[in-house]
Write a protein that holds these residues in place. Structure first.
Motif, PDB file in Angstrom:
ATOM      1  N   UNK B 106       0.798  -1.207  -0.034  1.00 21.18           N
ATOM      2  CA  UNK B 106       0.035  -0.178   0.144  1.00 21.18           C
ATOM      3  C   UNK B 106       0.662   1.199  -0.067  1.00 21.18           C
ATOM      4  N   UNK B 107       1.889   1.280   0.821  1.00 14.93           N
ATOM      5  CA  UNK B 107       2.902   2.315   0.986  1.00 14.93           C
ATOM      6  C   UNK B 107       3.619   2.676  -0.468  1.00 14.93           C
ATOM      7  N   UNK B 108       4.208   1.398  -1.137  1.00 19.10           N
ATOM      8  CA  UNK B 108       4.713   1.693  -2.219  1.00 19.10           C
ATOM      9  C   UNK B 108       3.917   1.967  -3.361  1.00 19.10           C
ATOM     10  N   UNK B 109       2.529   1.677  -3.308  1.00  9.96           N
ATOM     11  CA  UNK B 109       1.679   1.981  -4.527  1.00  9.96           C
ATOM     12  C   UNK B 109       1.449   3.507  -4.313  1.00  9.96           C
ATOM     13  N   UNK B 110       1.005   3.926  -2.935  1.00  8.25           N
ATOM     14  CA  UNK B 110       0.611   5.392  -2.536  1.00  8.25           C
ATOM     15  C   UNK B 110       1.904   6.187  -3.080  1.00  8.25           C
ATOM     16  N   UNK B 111       3.317   5.838  -3.001  1.00  5.91           N
ATOM     17  CA  UNK B 111       4.277   6.645  -3.256  1.00  5.91           C
ATOM     18  C   UNK B 111       4.305   6.744  -4.907  1.00  5.91           C
ATOM     19  N   UNK B 112       4.328   5.491  -5.498  1.00  3.32           N
ATOM     20  CA  UNK B 112       4.216   5.472  -6.868  1.00  3.32           C
ATOM     21  C   UNK B 112       3.112   6.509  -7.522  1.00  3.32           C
TER      22      UNK B 112
END
Ligand code: ATP
Ligand code: MG
Lengths: 303, 493
Positions: B106-112
């Motif tokens: 979730x964090x990674x997608x959020x960053x992306x």
């Protein structure tokens, strides 16, 4: 035996019928369904279990039949309340009355007969402790109920199934929109609740007080329902509430035998009063209620 | 595909072809049947007639799980999140995996994709905008081949819309087809390569939106010409109707953002807009002004309405002073979804003679509701329709109408045109301007800058619980407001 060790030794067994029924109802309500028929389901389970033991069928078969009868009554409830979307309160009351009526009818010729209960199992070592030792001498059903409490706590806390049940109870429309079979899940929960109530009745009539008397469930089902609400749908609190209720009922017995200068009516009412006050205080935290309450409780749901 | 709800044929023999690598828009007025069509494709509803071909093969979409297995994902218009669960728990309901791994994804997608959200926050503590981010992330995590987005941008701040569009274009380039519903024609023109237009449940056109201007598209949608926007001419303002002075407030909810030092003055005959990205304290500000959150009587003068300290009064007492409020959440706060429109009218309009000696006057209730439905062009079967069965935009029109018909002295509207089609949005904005011209004090919270510039006299920007000084809507540039919105202002360029 001192009053304190008497209470400690007996409170788990006294709490067990409440706990079994309340755990079942917890699962049902978490899934968003309100089944008010517990009292009657317990009564039917109680009389059937008593009859099986009386005729030498043994306790295992007795508990099995009680659970089965609970499932059958729960299915009647589920068919009306979930299948036909009838009002859950009305259907629950009706099913409860049906259970109670059936229990009086079936138990008619067994009135005031007695049977023998089941032996207690002691935890070696711990049971020899002074004062608290009695706490560790309990029958098998008590130990299993404690295990079930832990299992249900863990299910809601850690498992996917627990998460799904909570989701279905909070917002059945959203649960359906992401593809969960809401009605089917609720039906399973209701069946589980029925089985647990049946077991609770069986314990009351064949182990805790191994005799049959019409009306012997005596409001235990209603107390179990109250425990679920006052326990804000949290397993730990429901356990604590059941234990408190068991302990205070025994304490009032102690007080009566030791001839305290308190009216016996007040003493008999004490467990109800203490449980309501203590859990009422816990429940006054609005935020907890908001977070743990079941948003869709008792609402009919249909696609 | 055909789908009827009782008498209403929501979809009437609709043909739709979505290509690979395509971002396909579905356009149409409120109630045209867009959401219904999407629900048929995602398997939430089953069609009365028609068939679906997936990669050329006929399939039956009997459930969303089935649709997800084929690779169809959907972001719903009315959110399908569970409030008492955390973000990661919500996501784990449709995405398999351990919580810790999911949180990391979730964090990674959020960053992306610029969709920042705390995986462990409880959903009930999130703003509408944040919830939408969660829905989008949840959908992206199922790695769909066809992604359905039902009005995803209606509550996103402008920066996030840009980022979302980049995301969608990137997904398209990786071979994902996208069905995109929006009422904002400029968005459709910049993003979509194909548009299917619905009106009254039927397809009325298949076009390339880049070949047509917004005016044309709007005409195809509503079947007539658009009324020109009514700009608010400067007018002398009247007395102060609503005043917040140095208001500090820390809500009980530990997750919510507090407000600090909020100063606001609203005069009769003006429209004041509160701009800002949602989640910056809008919710708490709205609750304080509406009376849902009350302060102690000692602080009564922190909020003054019609010259009286009202911070300790409940919503009904404030309404009795001539205050009316349209909340951001229509279902649950603005209207009771299970009740009929008529009963929903009663909730706030009871002082308009809908009660007779304390009893409900059903005839007056029905008359009022019918008038509201007619005057505000609410598409519905009638006063007895359940509020929850109305399409999003039509319910908003109804609630706006109910509050406007109260003839308030102060009208407070949060997100007035969220999810409303452009024809109706224009009508609502015109109505607001007209009320202002009649001397009503109007306060508007909106994330849509264009809307604020169109109707407001002054704009203040809410950022992290601080409210900017008042800016003149006619002379201030959008960039400056934008700087205040991200907290980079205070120093005009
Ligand atoms: N569950 C339902 N029960 C009854 N009628 C419904 C239901 N869902 C939708 N409708 C009706 O079907 C029609 C189409 O609704 P739909 O939600 O598809 O519109 P929409 O194009 O998505 O509108 P909006 O832009 O406002 O979201 C409307 O007239 C609506 O009132
Ligand atoms: Mg829609």
């Amino acid at each position: 035996m001192s009053g304190l060790s008497f209470i400690l030794a007996g409170m788990l067994a006294a709490a067990t019928p409440f706990l079994l029924a309340a755990l079942g109802e917890l699962v049902v309500e978490r899934a968003g369904v309100l089944n008010l028929g517990i009292e009657g389901i317990m009564a039917l389970g109680a009389v059937l279990a008593f009859i099986v033991v009386y005729h030498g069928g043994g306790h295992v078969a007795a508990f099995g039949l009680a659970a089965l009868s609970g499932v059958v009554l729960a299915l009647v409830f589920g068919w009306l309340a979930l299948g036909l979307r009838a009002n859950q309160v009305a259907v629950g009351l009706a099913v409860g009355i049906l259970g109670q009526g059936l229990s009086s009818l079936i138990g008619n010729s067994y009135e005031s007969l007695t049977i023998t209960g089941i032996p207690k199992l002691a935890l070696p070592g711990l049971s020899a402790l002074p004062v608290v030792g009695g706490l560790f001498v309990q029958d098998a059903v008590v130990w299993l109920t404690l295990a079930a409490t832990a299992a249900i706590w863990a299910m809601f806390r850690f498992s996917r199934l627990g998460l799904i049940l909570r989701a279905v109870g909070e917002n059945p429309h959203a649960a359906r929109a992401i593809g969960y079979p809401v009605i089917r899940l609720r039906l399973w929960a209701v069946m589980f609740g029925g089985a647990m109530s049946g077991l609770a009745g069986a314990y009351a009539a064949t182990v805790y007080t191994p005799l049959w008397a019409d009306g012997m469930i005596a409001g235990r089902g209603w107390i179990a329902l109250a425990l679920v609400v006052f326990g804000t749908w949290l397993t730990g609190r429901i356990f604590f509430g059941a234990l408190l209720f068991g302990a205070v009922s025994l304490a009032s017995l102690v007080a009566q035998t030791e001839n305290w200068a308190v009216p016996s009516q007040l003493l008999s009412a004490l467990p109800y009063i203490v449980t309501i006050v203590v859990l009422g205080i816990i429940t006054s935290n609005k935020r907890l209620l908001k977070v743990n309450g079941v948003a869709s409780l008792g609402e009919p749901f249909g696609p | 595909m055909t789908k009827a709800y009782g008498q209403v044929v929501a979809n009437d023999a609709i043909d739709l072809t979505v290509g690979r690598n395509s971002i396909h828009a579905i356009l149409g007025e409120n109630g045209a049947g867009k959401s219904t069509l999407m629900k048929l494709i995602y398997g939430v509803e089953s069609p009365d007639a028609g068939e679906v071909l997936w990669d050329g093969q006929p399939v039956t979409l009997s459930s969303p799980a089935e649709a997800r297995r084929l690779g169809i994902g959907m972001v719903f218009q009315h959110f399908s999140l569970f409030e008492t669960l955390s973000v990661v728990e919500n996501i784990s309901l449709i995405v398999p995996g351990k919580k810790a791994d999911l949180a990391a994804r979730i964090r990674a997608l959020g960053q992306d994709f610029g969709l920042d959200v705390d995986p462990f926050a409880d959903v009930h503590s999130l703003s509408v905008g944040e919830r939408q981010r969660v829905e989008i992330i949840r959908c992206l995590m199922t790695e769909p081949k066809l992604l359905i987005l039902d009005e995803p941008t209606s509550v996103l701040p402008p920066q996030a819309v840009g980022l979302l569009f980049d995301t969608l274009r990137r997904l398209r380039d990786r071979g994902v087809s996208i069905l995109f519903i929006s009422h904002k024609l400029d968005e459709i023109q910049s993003l979509c390569d194909h548009a299917t237009i619905l009106r009254g449940g039927r397809v009325t056109g298949n076009v390339d939106p880049r070949q047509h201007d917004a005016h044309d598209l709007a005409r195809m949608m509503i079947g007539r010409d658009m009324p020109p926007p009514l700009h608010a001419d400067p007018l002398p303002v009247g007395d102060i109707r609503l005043e917040l002075s140095a208001l500090d407030h820390q809500p009980d909810d530990p997750f919510a953002l507090g407000l600090s030092g909020v100063n606001l003055r609203l005069h009769a005959g003006e429209i004041l807009g509160i701009a800002g990205i949602s989640g910056n304290g809008q919710g708490e500000l709205a609750r304080l002004i509406s009376g849902e959150t009350r302060l102690s009587p000692a602080r009564r003068d922190d909020i003054r309405l019609m010259g009286r300290g009202v911070a300790h009064l409940d919503p009904a007492a404030r309404r009795a002073l001539g205050f009316a409020f349209v909340p951001e959440e229509r279902l649950g706060r603005g209207a009771v979804p299970e009740m009929s429109l008529a009963d929903n009218s009663l909730l706030t309009a009871h002082p308009l003679g809908l009660l007779k000696r304390g009893l409900i006057d059903r005839r007056a209730e029905a008359t009022f509701t019918a008038a509201c439905i007619r005057d505000f062009d609410v598409r519905t079967s009638g006063p007895e329709a359940e509020a929850g069965a109305l399409s999003g935009g039509n319910l908003q029109k109804f609630i706006m109408g109910r509050e406007i018909l109260l003839k308030p002295q102060v009208l407070f509207v949060a997100q007035p045109t969220w999810g409303v089609d452009i024809g109706a949005a224009t009508a609502i904005r015109q109505r607001l301007v007209q009320m202002r011209n009649e001397g009503v004090a109007v306060l508007v919270i909106s994330e849509e800058l264009e809307e604020l510039f169109e109707i407001c006299d002054r704009i203040q920007v809410l950022h992290k619980g601080h409210l900017s000084p008042s800016l003149d809507a006619r002379t201030t540039k959008a960039e400056e407001i934008g700087r205040w919105m991200i907290g980079a202002a205070g120093v005009p360029a």
